[in-house]
Design an enzyme around this catalytic site. Sequence first.
Site, PDB file in Angstrom:
ATOM      1  N   ASP A  13      37.602  23.600  49.248  1.00 50.77           N
ATOM      2  CA  ASP A  13      38.473  22.648  49.167  1.00 50.77           C
ATOM      3  C   ASP A  13      38.467  21.722  50.373  1.00 50.77           C
ATOM      4  OD1 ASP A  13      39.859  23.994  50.918  1.00 50.77           O
ATOM      5  OD2 ASP A  13      41.526  24.632  49.387  1.00 50.77           O
ATOM      6  N   ASP A  52      41.052  27.777  39.693  1.00 49.19           N
ATOM      7  CA  ASP A  52      40.946  28.696  40.700  1.00 49.19           C
ATOM      8  C   ASP A  52      42.530  29.063  41.008  1.00 49.19           C
ATOM      9  OD1 ASP A  52      41.642  26.139  42.293  1.00 49.19           O
ATOM     10  OD2 ASP A  52      41.954  27.660  43.779  1.00 49.19           O
ATOM     11  N   CYS A  78      40.663  48.892  29.105  1.00 53.40           N
ATOM     12  CA  CYS A  78      40.093  47.898  30.049  1.00 53.40           C
ATOM     13  C   CYS A  78      38.952  48.648  30.798  1.00 53.40           C
ATOM     14  CB  CYS A  78      41.196  47.680  31.332  1.00 53.40           C
ATOM     15  SG  CYS A  78      40.349  46.600  32.662  1.00 53.40           S
ATOM     16  N   CYS A 129      37.424  47.937  33.645  1.00 59.56           N
ATOM     17  CA  CYS A 129      37.264  48.129  34.993  1.00 59.56           C
ATOM     18  C   CYS A 129      37.337  49.322  35.705  1.00 59.56           C
ATOM     19  CB  CYS A 129      38.200  47.029  35.637  1.00 59.56           C
ATOM     20  SG  CYS A 129      39.844  47.671  36.156  1.00 59.56           S
ATOM     21  N   CYS A 164      40.729  50.999  36.002  1.00 60.90           N
ATOM     22  CA  CYS A 164      41.268  51.597  34.521  1.00 60.90           C
ATOM     23  C   CYS A 164      40.444  52.811  34.202  1.00 60.90           C
ATOM     24  CB  CYS A 164      41.476  50.524  33.756  1.00 60.90           C
ATOM     25  SG  CYS A 164      42.689  49.169  34.124  1.00 60.90           S
ATOM     26  N   HIS A 194      41.217  44.857  39.261  1.00 59.99           N
ATOM     27  CA  HIS A 194      41.684  45.015  37.812  1.00 59.99           C
ATOM     28  C   HIS A 194      42.042  43.478  37.732  1.00 59.99           C
ATOM     29  CE1 HIS A 194      43.777  45.543  33.927  1.00 59.99           C
ATOM     30  NE2 HIS A 194      44.685  44.723  34.576  1.00 59.99           N
TER      31      HIS A 194
HETATM   32 ZN   LIG Z   1      41.360  47.455  34.493  1.00 61.20          ZN
END
Ligand SMILES: [Zn+2]
Length: 374
Positions: A74, A246, A284, A286, A289, A315
């Site tokens: 930016d 964003d 999930c 990720c 998790c 996460h």
């Molecule tokens: Zn997760």
Amino acid sequence: MMRTPHGDIPTPVFAPVGTQATVKTLTPDELVTIGATLILANTYHLYLRPGADTIARLGDLHGFMGWPGPILTDSGGFQVFSLEGLRRVSEEGVVFRSHIDGSEHFFSPEKAVEIQEKLGADIIMVLDECPDPMDYDYNKSALERTHRWAERCLRAHTRADQALFGIVQGGVFPDLRGKSAEFLTSLGFPGYGIGGLSVGEPKDKTWEMLDVTVPLLPTHAPRYLMGVGSPEDLFEGVERGVDLFDSVLPTRLARNGGVFTSRGRINLRKAKFADDPAPIEEGCDCYTCRRFSRAYLRHLLKAGEILGLRLNTIHNLHFLVELMGRIRAAITEGSFAALKTDFLSRYVPAANDEDQRIKHLARRRGKPKRKGNA
Ligand SMILES: [Zn+2]
């Protein structure tokens, strides 16, 4: 899809924010694993420290921070105009004091472009004035200056490998938004930021301004809704034609113990998670998790362990990036409306005032705010 010299960006996309040339607590490899394709960096902060020339010498932002993919910077306008009582604005530009050491600095449109050319991001932004969105008179007068600054940024821009985006302003006022969109479109930018929203105005005003603005922008150019990034807001923005979002929300929340689930946010600091063996979100995939329980994550937070901040950040970013992937797939299949209904039938949005409180806390720590980003 947006094409950049450092790779293609499937759209719509959510871009994690790396204010100080780092998405706080994560390595670039972790961002790749999460699936991030574009990250943001902050001109104001990097100009003050370590300085644009230093970064230019060290391989521009890509080399300096070890992130080979697309980057957006930016212009620094939002940070400068968020420094309460620290600025003087004139036609020429804006004088401000560093939040680090109080030293005086000057940004003109030309200077903002020059700094961003040194930083070397793929997408850069014009310098704009960021008034209180509810103040009509200020917005009206600031808008004309912002338009002249946009023209000056275009003239100053020399690097053909960087896309310079214009920024539509105009507060919560349809006539000003319309005027801004039409004027900037006439200059022919390759993309358009929609600024001055999600800064405390009522949510229905945010969406009303998008309804007014987006149809006036060219269909071939990406539209970037600056500083918006809660799951429910992504749906509202995409529905209205936004390609790029964003926000520091997912990363800042994570460091405060707040994590996204399909039913809404939870705060892992709460006592009820002390013995909870479940992951943040069942199913999930990720890293967090797959390996750790809510009880363990809560323990890390309570003990002040750095790993807790990292795992929560992983996460939350995964949650938004994965959600955007589902949104893109749904658009391709023509099932966006069904996905939105399905997601929002389960997801309980946090109160808007909670986000405002988080922004307020960041300001009180002496950091300039940035539409939910800092
Ligand atoms: Zn997760």
